[in-house]
Motif scaffolding. Structure first.
Motif, mmCIF file in Angstrom:
data_model
loop_
_atom_site.group_PDB
_atom_site.id
_atom_site.type_symbol
_atom_site.label_atom_id
_atom_site.label_comp_id
_atom_site.label_asym_id
_atom_site.label_seq_id
_atom_site.Cartn_x
_atom_site.Cartn_y
_atom_site.Cartn_z
ATOM 1 N N VAL A 40 48.871 34.653 11.475
ATOM 2 C CA VAL A 40 48.756 36.108 10.927
ATOM 3 C C VAL A 40 47.451 35.588 9.733
ATOM 4 O O VAL A 40 47.474 34.531 9.362
ATOM 5 N N THR A 41 46.730 36.637 9.228
ATOM 6 C CA THR A 41 45.643 36.392 8.449
ATOM 7 C C THR A 41 46.166 37.158 7.282
ATOM 8 O O THR A 41 46.651 38.163 7.195
ATOM 9 N N MET A 42 45.826 36.357 6.005
ATOM 10 C CA MET A 42 46.292 36.895 4.784
ATOM 11 C C MET A 42 44.987 36.856 3.879
ATOM 12 O O MET A 42 44.122 35.847 3.877
ATOM 13 N N PHE A 43 44.943 37.538 2.809
ATOM 14 C CA PHE A 43 44.029 37.363 1.425
ATOM 15 C C PHE A 43 44.718 36.363 0.696
ATOM 16 O O PHE A 43 45.974 36.574 0.328
ATOM 17 N N TYR A 44 44.154 35.847 0.012
ATOM 18 C CA TYR A 44 44.513 34.668 -0.727
ATOM 19 C C TYR A 44 43.837 34.382 -2.195
ATOM 20 O O TYR A 44 42.699 34.998 -2.174
ATOM 21 N N ALA A 45 44.318 33.632 -2.962
ATOM 22 C CA ALA A 45 43.822 33.366 -4.131
ATOM 23 C C ALA A 45 44.096 31.781 -4.334
ATOM 24 O O ALA A 45 45.109 31.302 -3.738
ATOM 25 N N LEU A 46 43.605 31.003 -5.203
ATOM 26 C CA LEU A 46 44.014 29.750 -5.561
ATOM 27 C C LEU A 46 44.915 29.833 -6.717
ATOM 28 O O LEU A 46 44.563 30.451 -7.856
ATOM 29 N N LEU A 47 45.909 29.086 -6.821
ATOM 30 C CA LEU A 47 46.848 28.772 -7.812
ATOM 31 C C LEU A 47 47.042 27.163 -8.037
ATOM 32 O O LEU A 47 47.294 26.512 -7.132
ATOM 33 N N ASP A 48 46.406 26.727 -9.294
ATOM 34 C CA ASP A 48 46.374 25.409 -9.479
ATOM 35 C C ASP A 48 45.449 24.936 -8.269
ATOM 36 O O ASP A 48 45.838 23.592 -7.856
ATOM 37 N N GLY A 49 44.530 25.666 -7.784
ATOM 38 C CA GLY A 49 43.661 25.056 -6.786
ATOM 39 C C GLY A 49 44.378 25.014 -5.300
ATOM 40 O O GLY A 49 43.705 24.427 -4.302
ATOM 41 N N LYS A 50 45.679 25.651 -5.165
ATOM 42 C CA LYS A 50 46.141 25.709 -3.921
ATOM 43 C C LYS A 50 46.253 26.927 -3.382
ATOM 44 O O LYS A 50 46.283 27.989 -4.224
ATOM 45 N N ILE A 51 46.216 27.239 -2.035
ATOM 46 C CA ILE A 51 45.975 28.615 -1.192
ATOM 47 C C ILE A 51 47.311 29.189 -1.634
ATOM 48 O O ILE A 51 48.360 28.441 -1.563
ATOM 49 N N ALA A 52 47.338 30.345 -2.157
ATOM 50 C CA ALA A 52 48.503 31.274 -2.373
ATOM 51 C C ALA A 52 48.582 32.573 -2.308
ATOM 52 O O ALA A 52 47.332 33.084 -2.269
#
Length: 158
Positions: A40-52
């Protein structure tokens, strides 16, 4: 050109971090109930430098991760061959149910999708905005990519 082309186009860890920070869509692969890839394709942000990213608690990808936490993520960019760049992260998907983390990731993803600045960690969100966001996230969890290995390429370096 000399040398190993694979090594020439590999991104440094800093380049990978900058690339992930500038992008906001990730292809997420988990292992389905019959062993097949679930993509699947998701929109993400970084949480402490990790994809979340946030996703529904009962989604197929969460069910898959609860059974087997193996997860692969692909972030890529470019149209012409000489512009192609990307990073594949191999590792595990960690499910986070903490409402504060969910709110932080949800606000960051929403801001990035809307082209707005991402709220700074530790700074309180507007109370009305936070309340509305929490209502929309109530049935969701956060998935954080915990990478064991990263493979990257940037054909602009060739």
């Amino acid at each position: 050109m000399g040398g190993n082309k694979r090594e020439q186009i590999k991104m440094t860890p800093e380049e990978v971090a900058d690339f992930l920070a500038a992008s906001f869509k990730v292809q997420v692969a988990t292992i389905g109930p019959k062993g097949e890839p679930h993509l699947v394709t998701m929109f993400y942000a970084l949480l402490d430098g990790k994809i979340a990213f946030t996703t529904y608690r009962k989604s197929q990808k969460v069910q898959n991760l609860r059974r087997n936490p193996t997860m692969t993520c692909l972030v890529e960019d470019g149209v012409e061959y000489g512009e192609l760049r990307g990073a594949v992260l191999y590792g595990t998907g960690r499910i986070v149910e903490d409402p504060d983390v969910r709110l932080r990731v949800g606000a960051a993803v929403g801001a990035r999708m809307a082209g707005l600045p991402v709220p700074e960690p530790g700074r309180p969100l507007d109370a009305e905005f936070a309340a509305g966001l929490e209502r929309s996230l109530a049935k969701r969890v956060v998935v954080v990519m915990e990478p064991d290995r990263v493979v990257s390429w940037d054909h602009r370096k060739a």
